[in-house]
Design a protein around this motif. Structure first.
Motif, PDB file in Angstrom:
ATOM      1  N   THR A  59       5.443  -7.344  11.718  1.00  0.00           N
ATOM      2  CA  THR A  59       4.935  -6.291  12.260  1.00  0.00           C
ATOM      3  C   THR A  59       4.253  -5.898  10.697  1.00  0.00           C
ATOM      4  OG1 THR A  59       5.835  -4.413  12.221  1.00  0.00           O
ATOM      5  CG2 THR A  59       5.476  -5.254  14.251  1.00  0.00           C
ATOM      6  N   VAL A  60       3.133  -5.366  10.598  1.00  0.00           N
ATOM      7  CA  VAL A  60       2.448  -4.585   9.365  1.00  0.00           C
ATOM      8  C   VAL A  60       2.375  -3.226   9.448  1.00  0.00           C
ATOM      9  CG1 VAL A  60       1.710  -6.877   8.110  1.00  0.00           C
ATOM     10  CG2 VAL A  60       0.155  -5.227   9.972  1.00  0.00           C
ATOM     11  N   SER A  61       2.172  -1.988   9.060  1.00  0.00           N
ATOM     12  CA  SER A  61       1.806  -0.977   9.145  1.00  0.00           C
ATOM     13  C   SER A  61       0.505  -0.297   8.249  1.00  0.00           C
ATOM     14  CB  SER A  61       2.567   0.510   8.668  1.00  0.00           C
ATOM     15  OG  SER A  61       3.852   0.315   8.829  1.00  0.00           O
ATOM     16  N   SER A 105      -0.427  -6.784   4.105  1.00  0.00           N
ATOM     17  CA  SER A 105       0.118  -7.886   3.504  1.00  0.00           C
ATOM     18  C   SER A 105      -0.656  -9.218   2.632  1.00  0.00           C
ATOM     19  CB  SER A 105       1.396  -8.493   4.427  1.00  0.00           C
ATOM     20  OG  SER A 105       0.128  -8.940   5.747  1.00  0.00           O
ATOM     21  N   THR A 106      -2.366  -9.366   3.326  1.00  0.00           N
ATOM     22  CA  THR A 106      -2.773  -9.967   2.046  1.00  0.00           C
ATOM     23  C   THR A 106      -2.343 -10.395   1.233  1.00  0.00           C
ATOM     24  OG1 THR A 106      -4.335  -8.713   3.950  1.00  0.00           O
ATOM     25  CG2 THR A 106      -5.354 -10.652   2.185  1.00  0.00           C
ATOM     26  N   PRO A 107      -2.500 -11.413   1.242  1.00  0.00           N
ATOM     27  CA  PRO A 107      -1.824 -12.552   0.087  1.00  0.00           C
ATOM     28  C   PRO A 107      -3.346 -11.469  -1.171  1.00  0.00           C
ATOM     29  CG  PRO A 107      -2.043 -13.807   1.443  1.00  0.00           C
ATOM     30  CD  PRO A 107      -2.723 -12.999   1.780  1.00  0.00           C
ATOM     31  N   ARG A 141      -5.152   6.985  12.004  1.00  0.00           N
ATOM     32  CA  ARG A 141      -4.074   6.524  11.597  1.00  0.00           C
ATOM     33  C   ARG A 141      -3.247   5.893  11.109  1.00  0.00           C
ATOM     34  NH1 ARG A 141      -1.311  10.893  15.018  1.00  0.00           N
ATOM     35  NH2 ARG A 141      -3.356  12.394  16.063  1.00  0.00           N
ATOM     36  N   LEU A 142      -1.773   6.040  11.728  1.00  0.00           N
ATOM     37  CA  LEU A 142      -1.225   4.682  11.286  1.00  0.00           C
ATOM     38  C   LEU A 142      -0.880   4.195  11.510  1.00  0.00           C
ATOM     39  CD1 LEU A 142      -0.100   2.999   8.398  1.00  0.00           C
ATOM     40  CD2 LEU A 142       2.258   4.559   8.002  1.00  0.00           C
ATOM     41  N   VAL A 143      -0.624   2.865  11.856  1.00  0.00           N
ATOM     42  CA  VAL A 143      -0.417   2.032  13.392  1.00  0.00           C
ATOM     43  C   VAL A 143      -0.340   1.024  12.762  1.00  0.00           C
ATOM     44  CG1 VAL A 143      -1.644   1.040  15.133  1.00  0.00           C
ATOM     45  CG2 VAL A 143      -2.416   3.096  14.446  1.00  0.00           C
ATOM     46  N   GLU A 144       0.591   0.155  13.845  1.00  0.00           N
ATOM     47  CA  GLU A 144       1.836  -0.730  13.551  1.00  0.00           C
ATOM     48  C   GLU A 144       1.458  -2.120  14.387  1.00  0.00           C
ATOM     49  OE1 GLU A 144       5.682  -1.251  12.215  1.00  0.00           O
ATOM     50  OE2 GLU A 144       5.040   0.734  11.215  1.00  0.00           O
TER      51      GLU A 144
END
Length: 277
Positions: free
Chosen positions: A7-9, A256-258, A44-47
């Motif tokens: 997962t990413v936030s 997480s984008t390169p 909002r911060l979401v997983e």
């Protein structure tokens, strides 16, 4: 071996009703002297779960969206007339094959190429960083009447139909500003949604704004390639609780984008999908 959940936030933007209680609206084109929308998004911060390797955990009738690996013959996506001539026919047949529909009518498309510019015209369409649903029940039915003659639409509206978007990256993998989709099973239809009027130069339409709910389950397929696609259910007239009806979705900035990822380029094709039942 079961793959560990990844997962990413990320920050997503949700609907927040106008403070004065007025009807929420959004102008499709910029209008001098008027704000583009009557409401402000709530961040909002979401997983968000990456389902790469676990694509079968979602389907069109359960989650409201489904991933496939289906290369397309059309590759350029630079000319609208060529897209309609070449990409439309093969995509209509593909949607029929994947859904079992008896008839598919494609009614428009949008090519998005992220440039960082303001989305101010058809040649500068950017990824949309706002959680939304493309259609309400009324606007979905209006689409059928708008794009088909009355002699056909009246009968078709008596049977099951859907509005489905076929979304795929073009040119290169979509690591940059990918598409997050919300599992329909995590949405409260009665509490989470609000109709938003879309104001076109010649008419009005309607979408659904999506309010924040901590129970949402957002998914994405990291690094989708041009050979991959996702079918996104925007509406299903089978509203008896047995299948998903719609899919909240949004573009998002993936942390997480390169660093060397190319700006996102994608096409979404919108289809009326009809069944014999």
């Amino acid at each position: 071996m079961v793959q560990a959940t990844q997962t990413v936030s990320a920050k997503l933007h949700f609907f927040s009703p106008p403070s004065d209680g007025s009807r929420p609206y959004a102008y499709i084109n910029s209008t001098p002297g008027k704000p583009n929308t009557s409401w402000k998004p709530e961040e909002r911060l979401v997983e968000i779960e990456n389902v790469r390797g676990n694509e079968s955990s979602v389907s069109l009738d359960t989650a409201g969206f489904q991933y496939y690996n289906e290369p397309t013959k059309h590759k350029s996506f630079r000319n609208d007339q060529e897209i309609e001539k070449e990409y439309y026919p093969e995509s209509a047949e593909l949607i029929k094959k994947l859904t079992g529909a008896s008839r598919v009518v494609l009614f428009d498309h949008t090519v998005r190429r992220r440039t960082g510019e303001t989305d101010s015209g058809p040649d500068k369409r950017q990824p949309v960083p706002r959680v939304h649903v493309d259609q309400t029940t009324e606007s979905a039915r209006a689409r059928v009447r708008r794009h088909l003659p009355e002699s056909e639409s009246a009968e078709l509206l008596k049977h099951r139909f859907q509005i489905i978007n076929l979304w795929r990256p073009i040119s290169h993998p979509a690591y940059d500003w990918p598409l997050a989709l919300c599992d329909f099973r995590s949405v409260d239809k009665e509490k989470d949604l609000a109709p938003v009027t879309l104001i076109y130069p010649d008419r009005e339409g309607e979408t659904l704004g999506v309010k924040y709910n901590p129970g949402y389950r957002f998914k994405y397929l990291k690094g989708m390639t041009p050979d991959e696609l996702v079918l996104i259910k925007c509406y299903d007239s089978k509203e008896d609780g047995s299948v998903s009806v719609f899919t909240p979705h949004t573009a998002f900035e993936d942390p997480s984008t390169p660093p060397d990822a190319l700006p996102r380029e994608s096409i979404e094709l919108r289809a009326l999908v009809f069944y014999d039942d």
